[in-house]
Design a protein around this motif. Sequence first.
Motif, PDB file in Angstrom:
ATOM      1  N   ASP A 173       0.841  -1.198   0.000  1.00 20.48           N
ATOM      2  CA  ASP A 173       0.000   0.000   0.000  1.00 20.48           C
ATOM      3  C   ASP A 173       0.877   1.248   0.000  1.00 20.48           C
ATOM      4  O   ASP A 173       1.825   1.349   0.788  1.00 20.48           O
ATOM      5  N   PHE A 174       0.566   2.205  -0.885  1.00 21.34           N
ATOM      6  CA  PHE A 174       1.410   3.388  -0.983  1.00 21.34           C
ATOM      7  C   PHE A 174       0.621   4.599  -1.433  1.00 21.34           C
ATOM      8  O   PHE A 174      -0.458   4.495  -2.009  1.00 21.34           O
ATOM      9  N   SER A 175       1.194   5.764  -1.183  1.00 21.88           N
ATOM     10  CA  SER A 175       0.667   7.041  -1.643  1.00 21.88           C
ATOM     11  C   SER A 175       1.709   7.748  -2.492  1.00 21.88           C
ATOM     12  O   SER A 175       2.906   7.629  -2.252  1.00 21.88           O
ATOM     13  N   PHE A 176       1.229   8.481  -3.481  1.00 18.36           N
ATOM     14  CA  PHE A 176       2.098   9.359  -4.262  1.00 18.36           C
ATOM     15  C   PHE A 176       2.208  10.715  -3.571  1.00 18.36           C
ATOM     16  O   PHE A 176       1.246  11.210  -2.977  1.00 18.36           O
ATOM     17  N   ILE A 177       3.379  11.333  -3.666  1.00 16.35           N
ATOM     18  CA  ILE A 177       3.517  12.770  -3.443  1.00 16.35           C
ATOM     19  C   ILE A 177       3.621  13.398  -4.827  1.00 16.35           C
ATOM     20  O   ILE A 177       4.491  13.018  -5.624  1.00 16.35           O
ATOM     21  N   GLY A 178       2.734  14.331  -5.149  1.00 22.80           N
ATOM     22  CA  GLY A 178       2.730  14.906  -6.497  1.00 22.80           C
ATOM     23  C   GLY A 178       2.246  16.341  -6.515  1.00 22.80           C
ATOM     24  O   GLY A 178       1.706  16.855  -5.521  1.00 22.80           O
ATOM     25  N   LYS A 179       2.427  16.983  -7.632  1.00 22.29           N
ATOM     26  CA  LYS A 179       2.079  18.402  -7.779  1.00 22.29           C
ATOM     27  C   LYS A 179       0.583  18.624  -7.548  1.00 22.29           C
ATOM     28  O   LYS A 179      -0.257  17.793  -7.903  1.00 22.29           O
ATOM     29  N   ASP A 180       0.257  19.776  -6.951  1.00 24.87           N
ATOM     30  CA  ASP A 180      -1.127  20.044  -6.585  1.00 24.87           C
ATOM     31  C   ASP A 180      -2.040  20.259  -7.791  1.00 24.87           C
ATOM     32  O   ASP A 180      -3.263  20.209  -7.657  1.00 24.87           O
TER      33      ASP A 180
END
Length: 239
Positions: free
Chosen positions: A93-100
């Motif tokens: 299980d993971f989350s992305f960090i990405g541009k708003d």
Amino acid sequence: MKHIHRNLYYAAVFLIFIPFWPILFILRKQSHKRYSTFVKIRKKIALAASSLVGFKYQIQWEKEVDWGRNYIVCANHTSNLDITAMIKVCKHDFSFIGKDELLTNPVTGLFFRTIDIPIKRTSKMSSFRAFRRAQEYLQEGKSIVIFPEGGIGEDYPPVLDPFKNGVFKLAVDLNLPILPVVIEDAWKVFWDDGAKKGSKPGIVHIRVLKPIEDEDLTIGANELRDRVYGLFKKNLNST
């Protein structure tokens, strides 16, 4: 034809997303409890859309990865397909960090308002909040995926831009392993968002390097950043 193919891909993503939208919308306020459900649905949408238009992902593992652990997963970034490439790679299980800006997209927006982490890179406060949330996820045993270049550059063919420092400080502070993922050639079939070059069916080759952990995390964040950047530079130059 390449621009037609690009439009077909985005249409496929949207059409596959539609049947899942009511479920995700209903569960959005319980996204923390239903985190794994969101991750699984995102994987189904991404891989099904790629398959429909002829995008395939071939992964080479330098070392078997223990997915019983969580990681800070770092990848180079030249294509929107990098998102699906990372979804294909990660078995945790993971989350992305990405541009708003992804918040305004009808598909990615729902995930970035629930399980993913938007960041406005020109805002120090936004960056602070994003990395605080990433720290919470990591401490809960989830993984984080980030593109440390901070976005897709304007050079074509792409070059590897310098890495931002934040994620490496997080790795040192939490003593969590970094999993480097080299995406070799996604740009050849789909550069950036496809607006300038279009897209075409093809294979995206991915090389998952062995995790960086233990004694390698005792160095400072800047040195760790430079070491990981050197690994990417070496592996991309060898392709």
